[in-house]
Scaffold this motif. Structure first.
Motif, PDB file in Angstrom:
ATOM      1  N   TRP A  37       0.833  -1.214   0.000  1.00 31.21           N
ATOM      2  CA  TRP A  37       0.000   0.000   0.000  1.00 31.21           C
ATOM      3  C   TRP A  37       0.865   1.261   0.000  1.00 31.21           C
ATOM      4  O   TRP A  37       0.660   2.176  -0.790  1.00 31.21           O
ATOM      5  CB  TRP A  37      -0.921  -0.023   1.213  1.00 31.21           C
ATOM      6  CG  TRP A  37      -1.662   1.252   1.464  1.00 31.21           C
ATOM      7  CD1 TRP A  37      -2.815   1.673   0.868  1.00 31.21           C
ATOM      8  CD2 TRP A  37      -1.299   2.285   2.390  1.00 31.21           C
ATOM      9  NE1 TRP A  37      -3.188   2.900   1.354  1.00 31.21           N
ATOM     10  CE2 TRP A  37      -2.280   3.300   2.288  1.00 31.21           C
ATOM     11  CE3 TRP A  37      -0.248   2.446   3.286  1.00 31.21           C
ATOM     12  CZ2 TRP A  37      -2.237   4.465   3.060  1.00 31.21           C
ATOM     13  CZ3 TRP A  37      -0.197   3.607   4.063  1.00 31.21           C
ATOM     14  CH2 TRP A  37      -1.183   4.598   3.943  1.00 31.21           C
ATOM     15  N   ARG A  41       1.353   4.264  -2.833  1.00 30.71           N
ATOM     16  CA  ARG A  41       1.038   5.649  -2.494  1.00 30.71           C
ATOM     17  C   ARG A  41       2.243   6.559  -2.711  1.00 30.71           C
ATOM     18  O   ARG A  41       2.107   7.699  -3.181  1.00 30.71           O
ATOM     19  CB  ARG A  41       0.592   5.742  -1.035  1.00 30.71           C
ATOM     20  CG  ARG A  41      -0.672   4.987  -0.693  1.00 30.71           C
ATOM     21  CD  ARG A  41      -1.917   5.752  -1.057  1.00 30.71           C
ATOM     22  NE  ARG A  41      -2.091   6.976  -0.283  1.00 30.71           N
ATOM     23  CZ  ARG A  41      -3.198   7.704  -0.297  1.00 30.71           C
ATOM     24  NH1 ARG A  41      -4.233   7.324  -1.030  1.00 30.71           N
ATOM     25  NH2 ARG A  41      -3.292   8.811   0.418  1.00 30.71           N
ATOM     26  N   HIS A 175      -5.742  -2.940   6.937  1.00 37.56           N
ATOM     27  CA  HIS A 175      -6.890  -2.118   6.580  1.00 37.56           C
ATOM     28  C   HIS A 175      -6.335  -0.824   6.010  1.00 37.56           C
ATOM     29  O   HIS A 175      -5.585  -0.116   6.689  1.00 37.56           O
ATOM     30  CB  HIS A 175      -7.773  -1.831   7.800  1.00 37.56           C
ATOM     31  CG  HIS A 175      -8.357  -3.056   8.435  1.00 37.56           C
ATOM     32  ND1 HIS A 175      -9.423  -3.737   7.901  1.00 37.56           N
ATOM     33  CD2 HIS A 175      -8.000  -3.732   9.560  1.00 37.56           C
ATOM     34  CE1 HIS A 175      -9.716  -4.778   8.660  1.00 37.56           C
ATOM     35  NE2 HIS A 175      -8.868  -4.799   9.676  1.00 37.56           N
ATOM     36  N   ALA A 176      -6.694  -0.509   4.787  1.00 33.60           N
ATOM     37  CA  ALA A 176      -6.189   0.726   4.174  1.00 33.60           C
ATOM     38  C   ALA A 176      -6.598   1.915   5.031  1.00 33.60           C
ATOM     39  O   ALA A 176      -7.789   2.100   5.316  1.00 33.60           O
ATOM     40  CB  ALA A 176      -6.741   0.877   2.762  1.00 33.60           C
ATOM     41  N   ARG A 178      -7.941   5.243   6.465  1.00 32.39           N
ATOM     42  CA  ARG A 178      -8.912   6.226   5.983  1.00 32.39           C
ATOM     43  C   ARG A 178      -8.815   7.538   6.750  1.00 32.39           C
ATOM     44  O   ARG A 178      -9.214   8.574   6.259  1.00 32.39           O
ATOM     45  CB  ARG A 178     -10.326   5.674   6.121  1.00 32.39           C
ATOM     46  CG  ARG A 178     -10.608   4.434   5.264  1.00 32.39           C
ATOM     47  CD  ARG A 178     -11.912   3.804   5.683  1.00 32.39           C
ATOM     48  NE  ARG A 178     -11.823   3.351   7.073  1.00 32.39           N
ATOM     49  CZ  ARG A 178     -12.862   2.871   7.767  1.00 32.39           C
ATOM     50  NH1 ARG A 178     -14.056   2.805   7.185  1.00 32.39           N
ATOM     51  NH2 ARG A 178     -12.712   2.477   9.010  1.00 32.39           N
ATOM     52  N   ARG A 179      -8.300   7.480   7.978  1.00 32.21           N
ATOM     53  CA  ARG A 179      -8.068   8.697   8.767  1.00 32.21           C
ATOM     54  C   ARG A 179      -6.917   8.427   9.721  1.00 32.21           C
ATOM     55  O   ARG A 179      -6.742   7.306  10.191  1.00 32.21           O
ATOM     56  CB  ARG A 179      -9.329   9.134   9.520  1.00 32.21           C
ATOM     57  CG  ARG A 179      -9.907   8.104  10.454  1.00 32.21           C
ATOM     58  CD  ARG A 179     -11.175   8.616  11.119  1.00 32.21           C
ATOM     59  NE  ARG A 179     -12.229   8.833  10.152  1.00 32.21           N
ATOM     60  CZ  ARG A 179     -13.064   7.889   9.730  1.00 32.21           C
ATOM     61  NH1 ARG A 179     -12.942   6.640  10.199  1.00 32.21           N
ATOM     62  NH2 ARG A 179     -14.002   8.133   8.856  1.00 32.21           N
ATOM     63  N   LEU A 206      -6.363  12.169   2.912  1.00 36.60           N
ATOM     64  CA  LEU A 206      -6.927  11.555   4.108  1.00 36.60           C
ATOM     65  C   LEU A 206      -7.116  12.605   5.210  1.00 36.60           C
ATOM     66  O   LEU A 206      -6.269  13.489   5.375  1.00 36.60           O
ATOM     67  CB  LEU A 206      -6.014  10.440   4.629  1.00 36.60           C
ATOM     68  CG  LEU A 206      -5.729   9.281   3.685  1.00 36.60           C
ATOM     69  CD1 LEU A 206      -4.844   8.251   4.374  1.00 36.60           C
ATOM     70  CD2 LEU A 206      -7.027   8.631   3.212  1.00 36.60           C
ATOM     71  N   ASP A 261      -7.351   5.071  11.956  1.00 48.00           N
ATOM     72  CA  ASP A 261      -6.748   3.869  11.359  1.00 48.00           C
ATOM     73  C   ASP A 261      -5.233   3.822  11.508  1.00 48.00           C
ATOM     74  O   ASP A 261      -4.628   2.767  11.295  1.00 48.00           O
ATOM     75  CB  ASP A 261      -7.085   3.805   9.866  1.00 48.00           C
ATOM     76  CG  ASP A 261      -8.578   3.754   9.622  1.00 48.00           C
ATOM     77  OD1 ASP A 261      -9.221   2.801  10.100  1.00 48.00           O
ATOM     78  OD2 ASP A 261      -9.105   4.672   8.979  1.00 48.00           O
TER      79      ASP A 261
END
Length: 297
Positions: A37, A41, A175-176, A178-179, A206, A261
Motif C-alpha cells: 500500500w 502511495r 486495513h487501508a 482512511r483517517r 486523508l 486507522d
C-alpha cells in the motif's frame, strides 16, 4: 559541489525504497500488505527483506577437544553435516517466505517487488541499508513473540532506537488507512514531522486529527492553529483536539472514539507525548495500540 550534492541527494531520494521486514511470524502478511500500500502511495520501489539472524544459524565450533568426541571422528563429521544441512534449510525457508511475500505484493498491485536475503543481525543489516530506505515496515510481533498478541518483538525497539528513517509498525490485519492522528505537542521535532506529512503523498487526501494531551495553554493553541493551517494549505481535512489525562490512555481512547486507522508519533523527545523508548508511553503504545503506528525521526 553544492549543485552536485543536491543532485546526488535527489537521486538518492528518488531511488529510496519501501523496505518490508519479512519473517516466519503471522505479522508478515500484514507487513507485506501495508508495505505494498505504501509503495503504491509513495510511487517508490518495494523491497522485501529477510534477514537470517546469526542466532538461527549454527556456529561452526571445533569440538575435537571435547571429552568423548575427539576419539569419535565420525560423530564430528555428522555434527558438521547436520549444521550445514540446518543452515541450508533455513536459507531455503527464507527464500520460500520471500517468494510468497512477493506473490502477495503482486496481488496487492505492486508489479515488480524486489527481494533480498541477508545474513547477520537485523539491526546491523538495516543500519547498513539505511541510505536505501524511504520507509521501513515491520510487524509488532516477531517469530519469537508470535504467540503473545500484544508482545513487542525483540528486535523492534532496537531498530527504532537505531534507525533515522520513518518506521511503520503494523498490528493485526491490513486495513487501508482512511483517517490518521498525529500526537501533537508543538515541539520543533513534531512540527518537522508535520512538514513531512504535508509534503508526503503517503496520506494525501486523508483526514488528519491533531491531538494534544495536557493542560491547555496559549502556546499549544497557537501551535495547533498553525499546524491546522499548514495542513489545510497542503489539501488536508484537519480536526484539532486537546485532551487532558494520561498520555497513553488518552491517545488510545481518542483513537477508538474517532475510529483512527493509523497513529503518527515522534520517535524521540523529552515531552510527555514523545517520551519514546525511555519511558512507559512508547512501550505502552507499541503494546496496546489497536492500529498501526508510524514513528517519525
Amino acid at each position: 559541489r553544492r549543485r552536485y550534492n543536491n543532485k546526488e541527494k535527489q537521486m538518492s531520494e528518488s531511488q529510496a525504497k519501501v523496505v518490508a521486514c519479512i519473517d516466519g511470524s503471522g505479522a508478515a502478511v500484514a507487513v507485506c500488505d501495508y508495505a505494498a500500500w505504501a509503495s503504491q502511495r509513495l510511487q517508490a520501489p518495494l523491497e522485501l527483506l529477510h534477514v537470517l539472524d546469526h542466532s538461527q544459524t549454527p556456529a561452526h565450533a571445533d569440538l575435537s577437544g571435547n571429552i568423548g568426541l575427539g576419539s569419535r571422528e565420525h560423530l564430528l563429521v555428522e555434527l558438521a553435516e547436520l549444521d550445514e544441512q540446518r543452515g541450508r534449510l533455513l536459507r531455503e525457508q527464507g527464500k520460500v517466505m520471500l517468494e510468497a511475500a512477493a506473490q502477495r505484493a503482486r496481488a496487492d498491485g505492486v508489479e515488480t517487488p524486489l527481494t533480498r536475503q541477508r545474513h547477520g543481525e537485523l539491526v546491523d543489516t538495516l543500519r547498513e541499508l539505511e541510505g536505501e530506505i524511504r520507509l521501513l515496515v515491520m510487524g509488532r510481533n516477531g517469530e519469537v513473540s508470535d504467540s503473545l498478541a500484544r508482545h513487542v518483538g525483540s528486535h523492534l525497539e532496537s531498530v527504532i532506537r537505531t534507525l533515522h528513517r520513518p518506521i511503520l509498525v503494523t498490528t493485526g490485519e491490513f486495513h487501508a488507512p482512511r483517517r490518521l492522528m498525529l500526537a501533537f505537542d508543538n515541539s520543533p521535532s513534531t512540527r518537522k514531522g508535520l512538514d513531512m506529512l504535508a509534503q508526503s503523498p503517503l496520506f494525501a487526501g486523508l483526514p488528519i486529527h491533531l491531538l494534544t494531551v495536557g493542560s491547555a495553554s496559549d502556546d499549544i493553541a497557537r501551535g495547533l492553529e498553525d499546524a491546522r493551517q499548514r495542513l489545510q494549505q497542503a489539501g488536508f481535512e484537519v480536526v484539532t483536539a486537546q485532551r487532558s489525562g494520561e498520555v497513553e490512555s488518552t491517545l488510545l481512547a481518542y483513537q477508538r472514539e474517532e475510529q483512527i486507522d493509523l497513529i503518527v508519533m515522534g520517535a524521540y523527545g523529552h515531552s510527555r507525548i514523545r517520551q519514546f523508548l525511555v519511558g512507559s508511553t512508547t512501550t505502552g503504545m507499541l503494546r496496546n495500540t489497536e492500529c498501526p503506528l508510524l514513528l517519525l525521526r
